[in-house]
Design an enzyme around this catalytic site. Structure first.
Site, short mmCIF file in Angstrom:
data_model
loop_
_atom_site.label_atom_id
_atom_site.label_comp_id
_atom_site.label_asym_id
_atom_site.label_seq_id
_atom_site.Cartn_x
_atom_site.Cartn_y
_atom_site.Cartn_z
N HIS A 16 7.54 4.23 12.03
CA HIS A 16 7.37 4.17 10.57
C HIS A 16 8.36 5.17 9.97
O HIS A 16 8.04 6.34 9.79
CB HIS A 16 5.92 4.56 10.25
CG HIS A 16 5.56 4.48 8.80
ND1 HIS A 16 4.62 3.58 8.32
CD2 HIS A 16 5.95 5.20 7.73
CE1 HIS A 16 4.46 3.75 7.03
NE2 HIS A 16 5.27 4.74 6.64
N ARG B 128 0.83 -1.21 0.00
CA ARG B 128 0.00 0.00 0.00
C ARG B 128 0.86 1.25 0.00
O ARG B 128 0.95 1.97 -0.97
CB ARG B 128 -0.96 0.00 1.20
CG ARG B 128 -2.09 1.02 1.09
CD ARG B 128 -1.70 2.46 1.42
NE ARG B 128 -1.17 2.66 2.74
CZ ARG B 128 -0.71 3.82 3.20
NH1 ARG B 128 -0.69 4.90 2.40
NH2 ARG B 128 -0.22 3.94 4.43
N ASP B 129 1.54 1.50 1.08
CA ASP B 129 2.34 2.72 1.21
C ASP B 129 3.45 2.75 0.17
O ASP B 129 3.83 3.83 -0.30
CB ASP B 129 2.93 2.80 2.62
CG ASP B 129 3.46 4.17 2.96
OD1 ASP B 129 2.98 5.14 2.36
OD2 ASP B 129 4.35 4.27 3.81
N CYS C 49 6.20 9.50 -0.25
CA CYS C 49 5.00 10.22 0.15
C CYS C 49 4.62 11.17 -0.96
O CYS C 49 5.41 12.05 -1.32
CB CYS C 49 5.18 10.98 1.46
SG CYS C 49 3.71 11.90 1.94
N ASN D 291 10.13 3.98 2.34
CA ASN D 291 10.21 3.49 3.71
C ASN D 291 11.48 2.65 3.87
O ASN D 291 12.05 2.16 2.89
CB ASN D 291 9.01 2.58 4.01
CG ASN D 291 7.71 3.32 3.96
OD1 ASN D 291 7.37 4.07 4.85
ND2 ASN D 291 6.96 3.10 2.89
N HIS E 248 11.08 6.63 7.19
CA HIS E 248 11.59 6.68 5.81
C HIS E 248 13.11 6.87 5.85
O HIS E 248 13.66 7.36 6.83
CB HIS E 248 10.91 7.81 5.05
CG HIS E 248 9.50 7.50 4.68
ND1 HIS E 248 8.90 8.00 3.54
CD2 HIS E 248 8.55 6.74 5.28
CE1 HIS E 248 7.65 7.56 3.47
NE2 HIS E 248 7.42 6.80 4.51
#
Length: 301
Positions: A206, A15-16, A239, A248, A208
């Site tokens: 979380h 997803r991300d 992002c 990430n 990056h």
């Protein structure tokens, strides 16, 4: 210093990670999630029910979630910014959902077009419906170190918003270094402030890796009792509202770090790396994970 014996890995690549890729077929997404499901992961972020106008890459989340081969004891979660998104996620059998806000007012305006306070109010009906269906809700909190628009984030502000997410009913808050500028001392200062407001076992990180500090920051978090780490297979992601923010931290690199520290994850590193190479080949590029590249090189010697 005491390190945890076990950490939970929340895999966010499907997803991300993929929400930043312009062309990924539904078939490739399904195949990736199915491969990830065979690695020992217990939580895979699978889709996002946001407006396709804003994130067209996730427009096929309903189809993806309906086609994956689900395994027992794996949470297949989805991002649900509003009531309509939650209803769609429930229809597709999501076993957990996530909401998101920011520690920074300007990032919140750029990301979801409202203030932080307004975002929390918008989530109230989402929380109510999720509670009706006994669906756990996770809270994402972005810009916990720096904001691309507002600069440095006050750690006290991060603690305050994290506490509000818990009050709203989130079972866990994931603390996001959205633009990857954090360093261990700044992560420590932020976590200290948040831990005064939220129990440590309700927190995840979380991070990056834009400035190459994600693993160092994760190690710092582990020394402070954090036991849940978000990471992305092959280092996918970024992002869409933070220009220049790279992916990430790679799940492969996190697994290798944990192995070296004697921390159990329950995840098979080599199977995970193979899943990363599959999606990387689909995207016509190499993983950003140094561990993945090293494993590939070793297998070719």
């Amino acid at each position: 210093m005491t390190l945890p014996n076990h950490v939970n890995i929340v895999e966010v690549g499907a997803r991300d990670g993929l929400q930043n890729e312009s062309r990924v077929s539904t078939e490739a997404k399904v195949r990736l999630i199915d491969l990830l499901s065979d690695t020992g992961l217990t939580h895979i972020e699978t889709g996002s029910f946001v407006s396709p106008k804003w994130v067209p890459q996730m427009a096929d989340s309903r189809e993806v979630m309906s086609r994956i081969t689900r395994r027992k004891n794996i949470t297949y979660s989805a991002l649900t910014p509003n009531l309509q998104g939650l209803e769609q996620a429930l229809d597709t059998g999501a076993t957990q959902v996530s909401i998101f806000t920011s520690s920074s007012e300007r990032f919140c305006q750029h990301n979801i077009n409202c203030s932080i306070a307004e975002s929390l109010t918008r989530f109230e009906p989402v929380m109510a419906l999720a509670n009706e269906h006994n669906i756990p809700v996770r809270g994402y909190l972005s810009c916990v170190v720096d904001c691309p628009y507002d600069g440095a984030t006050n750690p006290t502000q991060v603690g305050r918003i994290a506490h509000l997410l818990m009050d709203l009913g989130c079972y866990e808050v994931s603390l996001g270094d959205t633009i990857g500028t954090g360093t261990p001392i700044r992560i420590a200062n932020m976590l200290e402030a948040v831990q005064q407001k939220v129990p440590t076992d309700k927190l995840a990180v979380h991070f990056h890796d834009t400035w190459g500090q994600a693993l160092a920051n994760i190690y710092q978090a582990l020394t402070m009792g954090i036991k849940t780490i978000d990471s992305s297979v092959a280092g996918l992601g970024g992002c869409p509202y933070a220009h220049g923010a790279s992916g990430n931290v790679a799940t492969e690199d996190v697994l290798y770090l944990c192995q070296g520290l004697g921390i159990e994850t329950g995840v098979d590193l080599e199977l995970l790396a193979k899943a990363g190479w599959m999606i990387s080949e689909e995207l016509n590029r190499q993983p950003t994970s140094k561990v993945s590249l090293a494993l590939k090189h070793r297998s070719e010697i």
